[in-house]
Design an enzyme around this catalytic site. Structure first.
Site, mmCIF file in Angstrom:
data_model
loop_
_atom_site.group_PDB
_atom_site.id
_atom_site.type_symbol
_atom_site.label_atom_id
_atom_site.label_comp_id
_atom_site.label_asym_id
_atom_site.label_seq_id
_atom_site.Cartn_x
_atom_site.Cartn_y
_atom_site.Cartn_z
ATOM 1 N N SER A 81 -6.405 3.762 3.918
ATOM 2 C CA SER A 81 -5.732 2.854 2.983
ATOM 3 C C SER A 81 -6.744 2.050 2.161
ATOM 4 C CB SER A 81 -4.781 1.896 3.728
ATOM 5 O OG SER A 81 -3.864 1.299 2.833
ATOM 6 N N SER A 107 0.798 -1.232 0.000
ATOM 7 C CA SER A 107 0.000 0.000 0.000
ATOM 8 C C SER A 107 0.829 1.278 0.000
ATOM 9 C CB SER A 107 -0.942 0.006 1.210
ATOM 10 O OG SER A 107 -2.008 -0.885 1.014
ATOM 11 N N LYS A 138 0.315 3.573 -2.857
ATOM 12 C CA LYS A 138 -0.799 4.518 -2.878
ATOM 13 C C LYS A 138 -0.321 5.963 -2.771
ATOM 14 C CE LYS A 138 -4.093 1.166 -1.090
ATOM 15 N NZ LYS A 138 -4.614 0.499 0.106
ATOM 16 N N LYS A 157 2.819 6.776 4.699
ATOM 17 C CA LYS A 157 1.951 5.647 4.360
ATOM 18 C C LYS A 157 2.571 4.312 4.744
ATOM 19 C CE LYS A 157 -1.803 4.041 2.582
ATOM 20 N NZ LYS A 157 -1.690 2.930 3.545
#
Length: 384
Positions: free
Chosen positions: A123, A63, A66, A225
């Site tokens: 997320s 993730s 992202k 993140k």
């Protein structure tokens, strides 16, 4: 003409000088180990690398990819093609996507700002797909645009196959390039960076907390993140500020959420504790004067074009030396702005930093009679 090196000062004699940005990056030898499979710690202002463990090794970013999804949306908002209040429709594909979710419902229209919070704070894989389809028509087309943007940003190795970081053998990044992306988010889209510091977001009556563990620790963290898949392990791209100094950290391949939290905290704290930034010169400062051969002036000022700041271990600060290197004398004519010397910064066990020095003024060549007189002087007294 001969190569000339003049030592200006050690750090302790330069306390009165100040600056802001280093026009070249230094590399500091890593003196700390980590259980992360990949790790990269870099100073935001100077680009000095404090820790590099397999930082150029391709890895599943999960993730953390992202970050690029959000960057693409920020670009569209800032160039006027998209608004935070625009609404995008939730497809069945987005609604059905597994993994972490924002919990949007098929057929609904959702504001772009809410989708961004769904991506950054929660997320949400579903939120990523809604944005990707809304901006590019399909997730696959959006992933191609993500890869194209990566090349524009200098990320030569990163390849995206989806908007979420969902496992794909060809969806790969490096720790170094995640750090590049994090810095570009902060620099290019400062008005949107605040989303990364939000600790929770509620959508569809479901409140979810930000997965970034450093936001809950008192170390100055304000982004960015987390990521996790079975193959990649636990990862984090993080940034924190202490006393006006920002570091960016990327770790991946850690065995648990707790290890991710503790190791990230430990590495950032080490970077702030063991290293510091030292301002040396401001743009336009005259660093030294160099002799000129056959010039209307005997010397030319050596000017630094950009502010100079270096990052080095605190233990090495008293061992730092600053020197000017050039071929002496400088032959006239010398146009202002011409690079004619280098400023070299060294310290024990560090890789030297070199930055250009330019002529601060024009120096015309002597006329014929002046050159004759200078040549006679040279024959009698030697070179200047």
């Amino acid at each position: 003409m001969k190569r000339y090196t003049r030592f200006l000062f050690a750090l302790g004699l330069a306390a009165g000088l100040s600056g802001a940005v280093l026009p070249g990056a230094a590399r500091a030898a890593a003196t700390i180990d980590t259980q992360a499979s990949q790790a990269f710690l870099v100073d935001f202002d100077t680009g000095a690398v404090l820790l590099d463990k397999n930082a150029d090794e391709l890895m599943p970013p999960s993730s953390m990819s992202k970050l690029m999804t959000a960057y693409m949306v920020f670009d569209r908002i800032d160039d006027g093609r998209l608004s935070l209040d625009d609404k995008l429709t939730v497809s069945e594909k987005a609604w059905r996507k597994g993994g972490s979710k924002m919990f949007v419902e098929v057929g609904n229209q959702v504001r772009v700002e809410d989708l961004l919070r769904g991506v950054i704070v929660q997320s949400g894989n579903d939120a990523c797909i809604v944005l990707a389809e809304g901006l590019a028509g399909s997730e696959e087309a959006f992933a191609d645009l993500m890869t194209e943007k990566a090349r524009e940003l200098g990320m030569a190795k990163s390849t995206f196959r989806n908007s979420t970081g969902w496992p794909d053998p060809n969806h790969l990044m490096t720790a170094r390039e995640l750090a590049i992306l994090a810095k570009r988010i902060i620099l290019d889209h400062p008005t949107h960076y605040h989303y990364y510091a939000e600790k929770e977001f509620t959508w569809n009556d479901i409140r979810q907390g930000n997965r970034n563990p450093l936001l809950y620790r008192n170390i100055g963290a304000d982004g960015l993140k987390t990521g996790h898949t079975e193959d990649a392990g636990y990862g984090l791209t993080a940034s924190a500020v202490q006393n006006g100094r920002r570091l960016i950290l990327v770790v991946n391949g850690l065995p648990s959420m707790q290890a991710r939290a503790d190791e990230s905290d430990r590495l950032l704290s080490w970077g702030f504790r063991e290293f510091d930034n030292y301002a040396l010169f401001k743009a336009g400062d005259t660093v030294d004067e160099a002799p000129v051969w056959l010039g209307a002036e005997e010397t030319v000022p050596l000017v630094i074009p950009s502010d100079l700041k270096v990052t080095l271990p605190r233990s090495d600060r008293n061992g730092m030396q600053v020197a000017v290197v050039y071929d002496s004398p400088i032959p006239a004519p010398v146009p202002a702005g011409q690079q004619i010397a280098k400023l070299r910064v060294t310290w024990p066990d560090g890789v030297p930093v070199e930055v250009p020095l330019q002529a601060g003024t024009d120096v015309e060549q002597l006329g014929p009679f002046g050159r004759i007189a200078a040549s006679v002087k040279f024959l009698l007294l030697g070179a200047p």
